[in-house]
Design an enzyme around this catalytic site. Structure first.
Site, PDB file in Angstrom:
ATOM      1  N   CYS A   1       0.828  -1.207   0.000  1.00  0.00           N
ATOM      2  CA  CYS A   1       0.000   0.000   0.000  1.00  0.00           C
ATOM      3  C   CYS A   1       0.862   1.257   0.000  1.00  0.00           C
ATOM      4  O   CYS A   1       2.025   1.250   0.413  1.00  0.00           O
ATOM      5  CB  CYS A   1      -0.894   0.035   1.236  1.00  0.00           C
ATOM      6  SG  CYS A   1      -2.204  -1.196   1.259  1.00  0.00           S
TER       7      CYS A   1
ATOM      8  N   GLU B   1       0.638   3.971   1.890  1.00  0.00           N
ATOM      9  CA  GLU B   1       1.036   4.467   3.214  1.00  0.00           C
ATOM     10  C   GLU B   1       2.264   3.729   3.718  1.00  0.00           C
ATOM     11  O   GLU B   1       3.184   4.337   4.282  1.00  0.00           O
ATOM     12  CB  GLU B   1      -0.105   4.283   4.224  1.00  0.00           C
ATOM     13  CG  GLU B   1      -1.399   5.005   3.864  1.00  0.00           C
ATOM     14  CD  GLU B   1      -2.351   4.140   3.045  1.00  0.00           C
ATOM     15  OE1 GLU B   1      -1.892   3.401   2.152  1.00  0.00           O
ATOM     16  OE2 GLU B   1      -3.559   4.230   3.313  1.00  0.00           O
TER      17      GLU B   1
HETATM   18  N1  THU Z   1      -4.394   0.483  -1.029  1.00  0.00           N
HETATM   19  C1  THU Z   1      -3.519   1.397  -0.546  1.00  0.00           C
HETATM   20  O1  THU Z   1      -2.540   1.765  -1.205  1.00  0.00           O
HETATM   21  N2  THU Z   1      -3.735   1.874   0.705  1.00  0.00           N
HETATM   22  C2  THU Z   1      -4.751   1.503   1.517  1.00  0.00           C
HETATM   23  O2  THU Z   1      -4.816   1.924   2.663  1.00  0.00           O
HETATM   24  C3  THU Z   1      -5.797   0.619   1.005  1.00  0.00           C
HETATM   25  C4  THU Z   1      -5.561   0.010  -0.313  1.00  0.00           C
HETATM   26  C5  THU Z   1      -4.177  -0.068  -2.374  1.00  0.00           C
HETATM   27  C6  THU Z   1      -3.831  -1.518  -2.388  1.00  0.00           C
HETATM   28  C7  THU Z   1      -4.291  -1.932  -3.760  1.00  0.00           C
HETATM   29  O3  THU Z   1      -3.243  -1.684  -4.683  1.00  0.00           O
HETATM   30  C8  THU Z   1      -5.442  -1.011  -4.076  1.00  0.00           C
HETATM   31  O4  THU Z   1      -5.343   0.071  -3.137  1.00  0.00           O
HETATM   32  C9  THU Z   1      -6.808  -1.638  -3.969  1.00  0.00           C
HETATM   33  O5  THU Z   1      -6.969  -2.273  -2.746  1.00  0.00           O
END
Ligand code: THU
Length: 146
Positions: free
Chosen positions: A70, A72
């Site tokens: 992710c 973050e």
């Molecule tokens: N994702 C993030 O980057 N941060 C989050 O807090 C939630 C989800 C991304 C992971 C994945 O690549 C996409 O969002 C869909 O879940």
């Protein structure tokens, strides 16, 4: 100023407004580099250290879906790599009608830096929602739990 907190009455004061604006811009920009060919859900994040330093990350997916990282957590890794763990604010930017909150795994990783940091979830249209991390992750497991 970007109001309000949804989880408390606190006014965001830890970060000067010019730093806040730069952090939102940085998260918005880095989002464009997200590698999300599977979900097509691009996320940009910026974490701000106690000196106003800004560290960015975007989500990075993988054909083996479970290996996705992710935005973050990428931002925390970038801050850590330059020796900064004193994070006071995390900005998350998505292209959604309403702001998306950090996932549970990201809340836990952010909490290791600072369980009471501010979290600004926003969108390309500036649909801001403020949180404090300890409201997003109450009763967190942390170093004192060991
Ligand atoms: N994702 C993030 O980057 N941060 C989050 O807090 C939630 C989800 C991304 C992971 C994945 O690549 C996409 O969002 C869909 O879940």
């Amino acid at each position: 100023m970007r109001f309000p907190y949804v989880d408390s009455e606190m006014i965001p004061s830890a970060v000067p407004s010019e730093v806040l604006e730069r952090a939102v811009s940085a998260a918005t920009e880095v989002r464009r580099h997200a590698y999300a060919p599977y979900s097509k859900f691009l996320v940009g994040a910026a974490v701000v250290d106690a000196d106003g330093g800004i560290h960015v990350g975007c989500n990075v997916e993988n054909a083996s879906y479970g290996l996705t990282n992710c935005a973050e957590r990428a931002a925390v890794a970038a801050a850590t790599a330059v020796g900064r763990r004193d994070i006071v604010l995390c900005v998350v930017v998505t292209d959604t009608p309403t702001a998306a909150s950090p996932c549970g795994a990201c809340r836990q990783v952010l909490s290791e830096c600072n369980p009471t940091m501010d979290v600004l979830c926003t969108t390309l249209e500036h649909a801001d929602v403020w949180h404090r991390l300890d409201a997003l992750l109450p009763h967190a497991f942390g170093p004192d739990s060991l």
